[in-house]
Design an enzyme around this catalytic site. Structure first.
Site, PDB file in Angstrom:
ATOM      1  N   ASP A 231       0.827  -1.207   0.000  1.00 24.28           N
ATOM      2  CA  ASP A 231       0.000   0.000   0.000  1.00 24.28           C
ATOM      3  C   ASP A 231       0.863   1.260   0.000  1.00 24.28           C
ATOM      4  O   ASP A 231       1.983   1.257   0.521  1.00 24.28           O
ATOM      5  CB  ASP A 231      -0.915  -0.009   1.233  1.00 24.28           C
ATOM      6  CG  ASP A 231      -2.032   1.008   1.128  1.00 24.28           C
ATOM      7  OD1 ASP A 231      -2.322   1.485   0.010  1.00 24.28           O
ATOM      8  OD2 ASP A 231      -2.618   1.340   2.168  1.00 24.28           O
ATOM      9  N   GLY A 232       0.306   2.325  -0.558  1.00 22.52           N
ATOM     10  CA  GLY A 232       0.962   3.631  -0.504  1.00 22.52           C
ATOM     11  C   GLY A 232       1.658   4.057  -1.775  1.00 22.52           C
ATOM     12  O   GLY A 232       2.293   5.117  -1.802  1.00 22.52           O
TER      13      GLY A 232
ATOM     14  N   ARG B 248       0.150   7.502  -3.059  1.00 23.85           N
ATOM     15  CA  ARG B 248       0.450   8.607  -2.146  1.00 23.85           C
ATOM     16  C   ARG B 248       1.928   8.950  -2.157  1.00 23.85           C
ATOM     17  O   ARG B 248       2.312  10.117  -2.082  1.00 23.85           O
ATOM     18  CB  ARG B 248      -0.001   8.247  -0.733  1.00 23.85           C
ATOM     19  CG  ARG B 248      -1.493   8.436  -0.495  1.00 23.85           C
ATOM     20  CD  ARG B 248      -1.941   7.837   0.819  1.00 23.85           C
ATOM     21  NE  ARG B 248      -2.042   6.384   0.723  1.00 23.85           N
ATOM     22  CZ  ARG B 248      -2.211   5.592   1.778  1.00 23.85           C
ATOM     23  NH1 ARG B 248      -2.243   6.111   2.993  1.00 23.85           N
ATOM     24  NH2 ARG B 248      -2.346   4.297   1.612  1.00 23.85           N
TER      25      ARG B 248
ATOM     26  N   THR C  38     -10.259  -7.093  -5.061  1.00 23.63           N
ATOM     27  CA  THR C  38     -11.549  -7.074  -5.751  1.00 23.63           C
ATOM     28  C   THR C  38     -12.150  -5.670  -5.722  1.00 23.63           C
ATOM     29  O   THR C  38     -12.942  -5.315  -6.600  1.00 23.63           O
ATOM     30  CB  THR C  38     -12.521  -8.061  -5.084  1.00 23.63           C
ATOM     31  OG1 THR C  38     -12.531  -7.835  -3.658  1.00 23.63           O
ATOM     32  CG2 THR C  38     -12.101  -9.504  -5.347  1.00 23.63           C
TER      33      THR C  38
ATOM     34  N   ASN D 213     -10.340  -2.924  -5.998  1.00 22.91           N
ATOM     35  CA  ASN D 213      -9.544  -2.015  -6.827  1.00 22.91           C
ATOM     36  C   ASN D 213     -10.165  -1.746  -8.199  1.00 22.91           C
ATOM     37  O   ASN D 213      -9.754  -0.813  -8.902  1.00 22.91           O
ATOM     38  CB  ASN D 213      -8.128  -2.556  -7.022  1.00 22.91           C
ATOM     39  CG  ASN D 213      -7.257  -2.401  -5.792  1.00 22.91           C
ATOM     40  OD1 ASN D 213      -6.281  -3.132  -5.605  1.00 22.91           O
ATOM     41  ND2 ASN D 213      -7.582  -1.448  -4.926  1.00 22.91           N
TER      42      ASN D 213
ATOM     43  N   ARG E  54       1.842  -4.263   7.026  1.00 23.80           N
ATOM     44  CA  ARG E  54       0.963  -3.265   6.412  1.00 23.80           C
ATOM     45  C   ARG E  54       1.663  -1.907   6.416  1.00 23.80           C
ATOM     46  O   ARG E  54       1.795  -1.262   7.446  1.00 23.80           O
ATOM     47  CB  ARG E  54      -0.359  -3.157   7.179  1.00 23.80           C
ATOM     48  CG  ARG E  54      -1.307  -2.065   6.629  1.00 23.80           C
ATOM     49  CD  ARG E  54      -1.845  -2.474   5.279  1.00 23.80           C
ATOM     50  NE  ARG E  54      -2.500  -1.397   4.575  1.00 23.80           N
ATOM     51  CZ  ARG E  54      -3.833  -1.285   4.429  1.00 23.80           C
ATOM     52  NH1 ARG E  54      -4.622  -2.159   4.990  1.00 23.80           N
ATOM     53  NH2 ARG E  54      -4.343  -0.310   3.703  1.00 23.80           N
TER      54      ARG E  54
END
Length: 248
Positions: free
Chosen positions: A28-29, A32, A74, A76, A196
């Site tokens: 993730d990220g 950003r 799913t 996304n 995470r």
């Protein structure tokens, strides 16, 4: 003469008798991280693919049996079509370009999720890579694409219900072991460590059943920033925890 690596100091801190057997990562990220650098989101996704390569290399180096990464959920599909198209193209490039690394490192590729609705050329590249690496034995890399843990659990329940309805199974025979055998990680080690990045404190529909007793590692680092050192630091943190599994 030993090769000097920028993470040799961390390797000496690892307890090789207490390594996680299965690591999961929610990558993730990317967007950003790119936005913070004044770049397009696609720039972040490319950097995220490079971070995946680093993660696979270090996990293979220290003999982690299974690495599972959340590449495309799913949910996304709700993203802008242009970004989805880029992610599919990036996935295709990964399957092509990383095959040589997977072969070199003796890593077996496996897919989680419903790949059936992906573009035909992506499915073909995946089938070819999976077949080419099928006999590799040092590590398994699970790519979770079009994956959702709730959907995985529902599919497992449907298979057991079908078997029960057909008279192949009695309801009282269904237990946790039998249910786990219907999941896409069946026969793989239990999930030990879930990483995470990006400062989020949730599982986002990733390996919900498998994460029941996993140790969770949250960090504000964005996924493209992750280095081999960061993976090792997460594992070292994992080794400081006392895992009671409900006992005292």
């Amino acid at each position: 003469m030993a090769i000097q690596k920028p993470y040799n100091d961390l390797l000496t801190r690892l307890d090789n008798t207490r390594l996680p057997q299965h690591i999961g990562i929610i990558m993730d990220g990317n967007g950003r991280w790119a936005a913070a650098a004044g770049k397009a989101r696609t720039f972040g996704h490319k950097a995220g693919a490079e971070a995946l390569r680093r993660a696979a290399e270090i996990c293979r180096e220290i003999h982690i049996p299974v690495l599972t990464v959340f590449a495309f959920s799913t949910e996304n599909w709700r993203r802008p079509p242009a970004e989805i198209d880029f992610l599919m193209r990036l996935l295709g490039q990964y399957l092509q370009q990383e095959l040589s690394l997977l072969q070199k490192e003796n890593i077996r590729l496996n897919g989680l999720g419903d790949w059936s609705i992906l573009p035909a050329h992506i499915r073909q590249l995946y089938d070819e890579a999976k077949q080419a690496t099928a006999n590799n034995s040092e590590m398994t890399l699970n790519l979770a694409v079009n994956y959702g843990a709730r959907q995985e659990i529902v599919r497992a329940a449907q298979r057991l219900a079908t078997a029960t309805q057909a008279g192949e199974l009695k309801v009282h025979e269904i237990d946790e072991e039998m249910f786990a055998a219907q999941l896409e990680t069946a026969s793989q080690p239990e999930l030990d460590l879930l990483i995470r990045p990006a400062g989020e404190l949730r599982l986002s529909n990733f390996l919900l059943w498998q994460a029941a007793y996993a140790e969770l590692f949250f960090t504000p680092l964005m996924w493209p920033e992750f280095s081999k050192r960061d993976i090792l630091l997460a594992i070292i943190d994992f080794q400081t925890r006392f895992r009671r599994f409900g006992s005292i």
